[in-house]
Write a protein that holds these residues in place. Structure first.
Motif, PDB file in Angstrom:
ATOM      1  N   GLN A 146       0.875  -1.147   0.013  1.00  9.15           N
ATOM      2  CA  GLN A 146      -0.036  -0.041  -0.194  1.00  9.15           C
ATOM      3  C   GLN A 146       0.796   1.262  -0.076  1.00  9.15           C
ATOM      4  OE1 GLN A 146      -2.573  -0.602   3.396  1.00  9.15           O
ATOM      5  NE2 GLN A 146      -4.392  -0.337   1.877  1.00  9.15           N
ATOM      6  N   ILE A 147       2.058   1.321   0.665  1.00  6.18           N
ATOM      7  CA  ILE A 147       2.976   2.521   0.737  1.00  6.18           C
ATOM      8  C   ILE A 147       3.437   2.470  -0.644  1.00  6.18           C
ATOM      9  CG2 ILE A 147       5.211   3.239   1.700  1.00  6.18           C
ATOM     10  CD1 ILE A 147       4.346   1.712   4.361  1.00  6.18           C
ATOM     11  N   ILE A 148       3.920   1.483  -1.473  1.00  8.32           N
ATOM     12  CA  ILE A 148       4.169   1.469  -2.622  1.00  8.32           C
ATOM     13  C   ILE A 148       3.227   2.160  -3.652  1.00  8.32           C
ATOM     14  CG2 ILE A 148       5.125   0.260  -4.551  1.00  8.32           C
ATOM     15  CD1 ILE A 148       6.548  -1.288  -2.707  1.00  8.32           C
ATOM     16  N   GLU A 149       2.253   1.395  -3.530  1.00  8.10           N
ATOM     17  CA  GLU A 149       1.006   2.236  -4.489  1.00  8.10           C
ATOM     18  C   GLU A 149       0.816   3.660  -4.043  1.00  8.10           C
ATOM     19  OE1 GLU A 149      -2.294  -0.378  -3.616  1.00  8.10           O
ATOM     20  OE2 GLU A 149      -1.482  -1.829  -4.885  1.00  8.10           O
ATOM     21  N   LYS A 150       0.924   4.064  -2.911  1.00 12.61           N
ATOM     22  CA  LYS A 150       0.889   5.494  -2.441  1.00 12.61           C
ATOM     23  C   LYS A 150       1.760   6.268  -3.290  1.00 12.61           C
ATOM     24  CE  LYS A 150       1.262   8.709   1.315  1.00 12.61           C
ATOM     25  NZ  LYS A 150       2.474   8.488   2.490  1.00 12.61           N
ATOM     26  N   PHE A 151       3.012   5.909  -3.101  1.00  9.76           N
ATOM     27  CA  PHE A 151       4.031   6.877  -3.667  1.00  9.76           C
ATOM     28  C   PHE A 151       4.086   6.561  -5.184  1.00  9.76           C
ATOM     29  CE2 PHE A 151       6.771   5.794   0.101  1.00  9.76           C
ATOM     30  CZ  PHE A 151       6.544   6.903   0.806  1.00  9.76           C
ATOM     31  N   MET A 152       3.615   5.795  -5.585  1.00  9.67           N
ATOM     32  CA  MET A 152       3.398   5.572  -7.137  1.00  9.67           C
ATOM     33  C   MET A 152       2.314   6.621  -7.820  1.00  9.67           C
ATOM     34  SD  MET A 152       3.891   1.521  -7.983  1.00  9.67           S
ATOM     35  CE  MET A 152       3.302   1.506  -9.750  1.00  9.67           C
ATOM     36  N   HIS A 153       1.252   6.510  -6.824  1.00  4.78           N
ATOM     37  CA  HIS A 153       0.065   7.510  -7.417  1.00  4.78           C
ATOM     38  C   HIS A 153       0.436   9.015  -7.067  1.00  4.78           C
ATOM     39  CE1 HIS A 153      -3.925   9.143  -7.656  1.00  4.78           C
ATOM     40  NE2 HIS A 153      -3.610   9.567  -6.682  1.00  4.78           N
ATOM     41  N   GLU A 154       1.237   9.176  -5.903  1.00  3.75           N
ATOM     42  CA  GLU A 154       2.025  10.592  -5.658  1.00  3.75           C
ATOM     43  C   GLU A 154       2.897  11.074  -6.814  1.00  3.75           C
ATOM     44  OE1 GLU A 154       3.331  10.890  -1.925  1.00  3.75           O
ATOM     45  OE2 GLU A 154       1.269  10.798  -0.707  1.00  3.75           O
ATOM     46  N   GLN A 198      12.640  -1.783  -1.654  1.00  5.04           N
ATOM     47  CA  GLN A 198      13.635  -2.254  -1.117  1.00  5.04           C
ATOM     48  C   GLN A 198      13.365  -2.852   0.402  1.00  5.04           C
ATOM     49  OE1 GLN A 198      16.974   0.032  -0.064  1.00  5.04           O
ATOM     50  NE2 GLN A 198      18.521  -1.656   0.169  1.00  5.04           N
ATOM     51  N   ASN A 199      12.400  -2.105   0.975  1.00  2.00           N
ATOM     52  CA  ASN A 199      11.861  -2.632   2.356  1.00  2.00           C
ATOM     53  C   ASN A 199      10.890  -3.625   2.027  1.00  2.00           C
ATOM     54  OD1 ASN A 199      13.132  -0.833   4.054  1.00  2.00           O
ATOM     55  ND2 ASN A 199      11.252   0.505   3.824  1.00  2.00           N
ATOM     56  N   LEU A 200       9.938  -3.775   0.973  1.00  2.00           N
ATOM     57  CA  LEU A 200       9.391  -5.121   0.400  1.00  2.00           C
ATOM     58  C   LEU A 200      10.190  -6.014  -0.037  1.00  2.00           C
ATOM     59  CD1 LEU A 200       6.352  -5.957  -0.110  1.00  2.00           C
ATOM     60  CD2 LEU A 200       6.645  -4.999  -2.252  1.00  2.00           C
ATOM     61  N   GLU A 239      12.383  13.198  -4.988  1.00  2.00           N
ATOM     62  CA  GLU A 239      12.059  12.810  -3.725  1.00  2.00           C
ATOM     63  C   GLU A 239      11.087  11.486  -3.639  1.00  2.00           C
ATOM     64  OE1 GLU A 239      10.715  15.973  -0.937  1.00  2.00           O
ATOM     65  OE2 GLU A 239      12.677  17.134  -1.512  1.00  2.00           O
ATOM     66  N   LEU A 240      10.301  11.664  -4.375  1.00  2.65           N
ATOM     67  CA  LEU A 240       9.273  10.189  -4.541  1.00  2.65           C
ATOM     68  C   LEU A 240       9.719   9.318  -4.992  1.00  2.65           C
ATOM     69  CD1 LEU A 240       5.933  12.210  -5.565  1.00  2.65           C
ATOM     70  CD2 LEU A 240       6.142  11.101  -3.278  1.00  2.65           C
ATOM     71  N   ARG A 241      10.558   9.558  -6.027  1.00  2.00           N
ATOM     72  CA  ARG A 241      11.317   8.222  -6.478  1.00  2.00           C
ATOM     73  C   ARG A 241      12.370   7.485  -5.533  1.00  2.00           C
ATOM     74  NH1 ARG A 241      12.692  10.991 -12.509  1.00  2.00           N
ATOM     75  NH2 ARG A 241      10.647  10.270 -13.393  1.00  2.00           N
ATOM     76  N   ASP A 242      12.855   8.624  -4.748  1.00  2.00           N
ATOM     77  CA  ASP A 242      13.895   7.853  -3.799  1.00  2.00           C
ATOM     78  C   ASP A 242      13.048   7.201  -2.725  1.00  2.00           C
ATOM     79  OD1 ASP A 242      16.190   9.023  -4.833  1.00  2.00           O
ATOM     80  OD2 ASP A 242      16.211  10.691  -3.592  1.00  2.00           O
ATOM     81  N   LYS A 243      11.941   7.601  -2.369  1.00  2.00           N
ATOM     82  CA  LYS A 243      11.064   7.083  -1.337  1.00  2.00           C
ATOM     83  C   LYS A 243      10.473   5.839  -1.747  1.00  2.00           C
ATOM     84  CE  LYS A 243       9.514  11.117   0.999  1.00  2.00           C
ATOM     85  NZ  LYS A 243       8.349  12.095   1.371  1.00  2.00           N
ATOM     86  N   LEU A 244      10.240   5.610  -3.201  1.00  4.57           N
ATOM     87  CA  LEU A 244       9.408   4.543  -3.696  1.00  4.57           C
ATOM     88  C   LEU A 244      10.518   3.574  -3.974  1.00  4.57           C
ATOM     89  CD1 LEU A 244       7.090   3.219  -5.354  1.00  4.57           C
ATOM     90  CD2 LEU A 244       8.023   4.422  -7.463  1.00  4.57           C
TER      91      LEU A 244
END
Length: 154
Positions: A47-55, A91-93, A81-86
């Motif tokens: 869900q976090i990944i999907e959120k970052f992808m949408h943003e 990586q966490n996943l 910044e969003l690419r780094d967070k994504l």
């Protein structure tokens, strides 16, 4: 590895419903709770990944539509910044999907015995020792020989 997130969500919901049952025996409940917990963490990370992808997608659209140079620059910084967070979220996943083996840091003791067969068995045991030693060294592992009994042939 292709993961069907829809199937994982469905399985998570089934486990949630199963855990609500008062007639569930202890062993089954324990296994279901363990699997439910594992799936919860996976789905949360997804869900976090999907959120970052949408943003990220929204920021890219805004940057493309921006007329003002300063506004466009702000969106470009946000995209970076969003690419780094994504990347970090992916990586966490991956760490959850492919955890390191807990036995990776353990030592191995290997004993090779010639057994019956006389000199030929001893030569074969020596060849096996060389083979395993060379393999370990090629992997960068530390090798130490604890004890060795030599024959007339060496």
């Amino acid at each position: 590895m292709d993961i069907s997130w829809h199937d994982l969500r469905k399985k998570h919901q089934e486990l949630s419903n199963q855990l609500l049952s008062p007639s569930l025996d202890y062993a089954t409940r324990q296994d279901a709770q363990r699997e439910h917990s594992r799936l919860s963490v996976l789905l949360e990370k997804q869900q976090i990944i999907e959120k970052f992808m949408h943003e990220l997608q929204s920021a890219q659209q805004e940057a493309d539509q921006a007329q003002d140079a300063q506004l466009k620059e702000l969106f470009e910084q946000e995209i970076i910044e969003l690419r780094d967070k994504l990347a970090q979220a992916r990586q966490n996943l991956d760490l959850i999907l492919y955890p390191p083996d807990p036995l990776d840091d353990r030592s191995v003791f290997l004993e090779i015995r010639a057994g019956t067969g006389g000199q030929e068995a001893a030569l074969f045991a020596a060849d096996l020792t060389k083979m395993y030693t060379n393999y370990a060294l090629s992997k960068g592992w530390q090798v130490s020989l604890a004890d060795m009994s030599e024959t007339d042939l060496g």
